[in-house]
Scaffold this active site. Structure first.
Site, PDB file in Angstrom:
ATOM      1  N   GLY A 121       0.826  -1.210   0.000  1.00 51.31           N
ATOM      2  CA  GLY A 121       0.000   0.000   0.000  1.00 51.31           C
ATOM      3  C   GLY A 121       0.860   1.259   0.000  1.00 51.31           C
ATOM      4  N   THR A 142       7.081  -5.827   5.721  1.00 57.64           N
ATOM      5  CA  THR A 142       5.814  -6.448   6.121  1.00 57.64           C
ATOM      6  C   THR A 142       6.109  -7.804   6.747  1.00 57.64           C
ATOM      7  OG1 THR A 142       3.769  -7.535   5.439  1.00 57.64           O
ATOM      8  CG2 THR A 142       5.371  -7.254   3.721  1.00 57.64           C
ATOM      9  N   ASP A 144       4.096 -10.090   6.533  1.00 59.92           N
ATOM     10  CA  ASP A 144       3.414 -11.077   5.682  1.00 59.92           C
ATOM     11  C   ASP A 144       4.334 -11.689   4.620  1.00 59.92           C
ATOM     12  OD1 ASP A 144       1.184 -10.198   7.081  1.00 59.92           O
ATOM     13  OD2 ASP A 144       0.576  -8.801   5.520  1.00 59.92           O
ATOM     14  N   ARG A 188      -2.431 -11.988   5.957  1.00 60.81           N
ATOM     15  CA  ARG A 188      -3.342 -11.492   4.918  1.00 60.81           C
ATOM     16  C   ARG A 188      -3.604 -12.565   3.873  1.00 60.81           C
ATOM     17  NH1 ARG A 188      -2.691  -5.849   2.134  1.00 60.81           N
ATOM     18  NH2 ARG A 188      -0.704  -6.777   1.566  1.00 60.81           N
TER      19      ARG A 188
HETATM   20  O1  F6P Z   1       0.011  -6.617   6.849  1.00 65.08           O
HETATM   21  C1  F6P Z   1       0.338  -6.859   8.179  1.00 65.08           C
HETATM   22  C2  F6P Z   1      -0.858  -7.315   8.977  1.00 65.08           C
HETATM   23  O2  F6P Z   1      -0.454  -7.564  10.296  1.00 65.08           O
HETATM   24  C3  F6P Z   1      -1.598  -8.512   8.403  1.00 65.08           C
HETATM   25  O3  F6P Z   1      -0.948  -9.726   8.643  1.00 65.08           O
HETATM   26  C4  F6P Z   1      -2.944  -8.361   9.057  1.00 65.08           C
HETATM   27  O4  F6P Z   1      -3.946  -8.965   8.265  1.00 65.08           O
HETATM   28  C5  F6P Z   1      -3.143  -6.868   9.116  1.00 65.08           C
HETATM   29  O5  F6P Z   1      -1.854  -6.289   9.002  1.00 65.08           O
HETATM   30  C6  F6P Z   1      -3.792  -6.369  10.385  1.00 65.08           C
HETATM   31  O6  F6P Z   1      -4.002  -5.001  10.265  1.00 65.08           O
HETATM   32  P1  F6P Z   1      -4.420  -4.060  11.474  1.00 65.08           P
HETATM   33  O7  F6P Z   1      -3.191  -3.761  12.288  1.00 65.08           O
HETATM   34  O8  F6P Z   1      -4.968  -2.849  10.831  1.00 65.08           O
HETATM   35  O9  F6P Z   1      -5.438  -4.805  12.296  1.00 65.08           O
END
Ligand code: F6P
Length: 365
Positions: A121, A142, A144, A188
């Protein structure tokens, strides 16, 4: 001192935090100042700081002691996209392009190049700003590990270590109580954390988004283990796992976020199905944001440091519109458009999946 085409750079951290962000900031600041005699300005809270002119000069003094610290000293957000920014018009909220504010603030601070540390993003916004004339260099962040232009993002190794430790700890209750312990992990739309932690922690079942699961196959595996006198099972479920022909479980929509969908809840769905189809008491743990916290592993500290230094080297050489990346053992760079292209998901015929299958781990198919 090395030669540089720029003398004053900005840096920001965008999107969800990840262990190693501070290590990148430290490396950016130290390399910029010591190697190139540059000045560094840190923008606070991701692109929000660029839009609202929240910035501060970063010196070597500001980065003392931050190498092992999780989070980011600059703050971050996964909102505040300057090309799609919420503004109030009359009594209505609309979304507008406020990128002119970014360019205004960049010029107020005399910034010649901007280091954007972020996931898909933030890097997509960085690319758009670069296309409009701002000189941007990206750093892939990330937990992920889902960016295709790099072999590994920083943050992943620490999340993996945390998830593996969680599996180790769940094993004791699973064995003592003869239970099924389900662990839901982040990631994700990619199953990297679940697959790698499942392998490292000795999971019996690993469910990832790339391989839709059939719950009957999972139940069969747990029953077969019981018959082999293995009275417990560890089931690792990626938050993006979905049943054959079904959908991912969405926990909420976060308005204004780069990607508004938040996954979560599939662990409970899988656990309930297992408990009702077997005679096994089943419990669920959702590891959540623990995976994003804590001190980065030595691997992540080194990778983050190499990325930070590499990003400043790119800026010094005038190689803008690029992201540093890891290719094999080397730090290289790729154009930003490649960095924000396809998501890097687990190859279903890849070696890790084959190893998992050869060990008898059930992948739900
Ligand atoms: O992209 C990193 C991450 O931790 C993902 O694994 C997860 O789906 C998302 O962000 C959670 O986002 P937030 O912190 O907005 O709940």
């Amino acid at each position: 001192m090395g030669k540089s085409v720029v003398k004053r750079i900005g840096v920001l951290t965008g999107g969800g935090d990840a262990p190693g962000l501070n290590a990148v900031i430290r490396a950016v600041v130290k390399t910029a100042i010591r190697e190139y005699g540059m000045n560094v300005v840190g923008f606070e809270n991701g692109f929000g700081g660029l839009i609202k002119n929240q910035a501060r000069e970063l010196t070597e003094f500001d980065v003392i002691g931050i190498l092992p610290r999780g989070g980011t000293i600059l703050g971050t957000t996964n909102r505040d996209n300057p090309f799609h920014y919420p503004v109030i018009k009359g009594d209505k909220k609309i979304f507008a392009d406020v990128s002119d504010r970014v360019f205004e603030n960049i010029s107020i601070h005399g910034i010649e190049a901007l280091v954007v540390i972020g996931g898909d993003g933030s890097l997509a916004i960085g690319k758009e700003l670069n296309d409009q004339g701002l000189k941007v260099v990206g750093v892939p962040k990330t937990i992920d590990n889902d960016l295709s232009a790099t072999d590994q993002t920083f943050g992943f190794d620490t999340a993996l270590a945390t998830a593996t430790e969680a599996i180790d700890k769940l094993h004791t209750t699973a064995e003592s109580h003869h239970r099924v312990m389900v662990l839901e992990l982040m990631g994700r739309y990619a199953g990297w954390i679940a697959l790698a932690a499942g392998l490292a922690g000795g999971a019996d079942v690993i469910l990832i988004p790339e391989i839709p699961y059939n719950i009957d196959v999972v139940v069969e595996k747990i029953n077969a283990r019981s018959q082999e006198r293995k009275k417990f099972s560890i089931v690792v479920v990626a938050e993006g796992a979905k049943p054959l022909g079904g959908e991912m479980v969405v926990s909420k929509h976060v308005e204004d976020s780069f990607d508004p969908v938040r996954l979560g809840g599939v662990g409970n769905v899988v656990a309930q199905a297992i408990e009702s189809a077997t005679d096994k008491e089943t419990r669920v743990t959702v590891l959540g944001h623990l995976q994003r916290g804590g001190s980065p592993t030595a691997y992540d500290r080194i990778l983050a440091t190499r990325y930070g230094t590499g990003a400043v080297n790119l800026a010094a050489e005038g190689k803008f519109g690029r992201m540093v990346c890891l290719k094999g053992q080397n730090i290289e760079s790729v154009p930003l458009e490649q960095a924000v292209g396809e998501l890097h998901t687990v190859p279903v015929n890849g070696e890790l999946i084959k190893v998992a299958r050869q060990l008898g781990i059930c992948l739900g198919d």
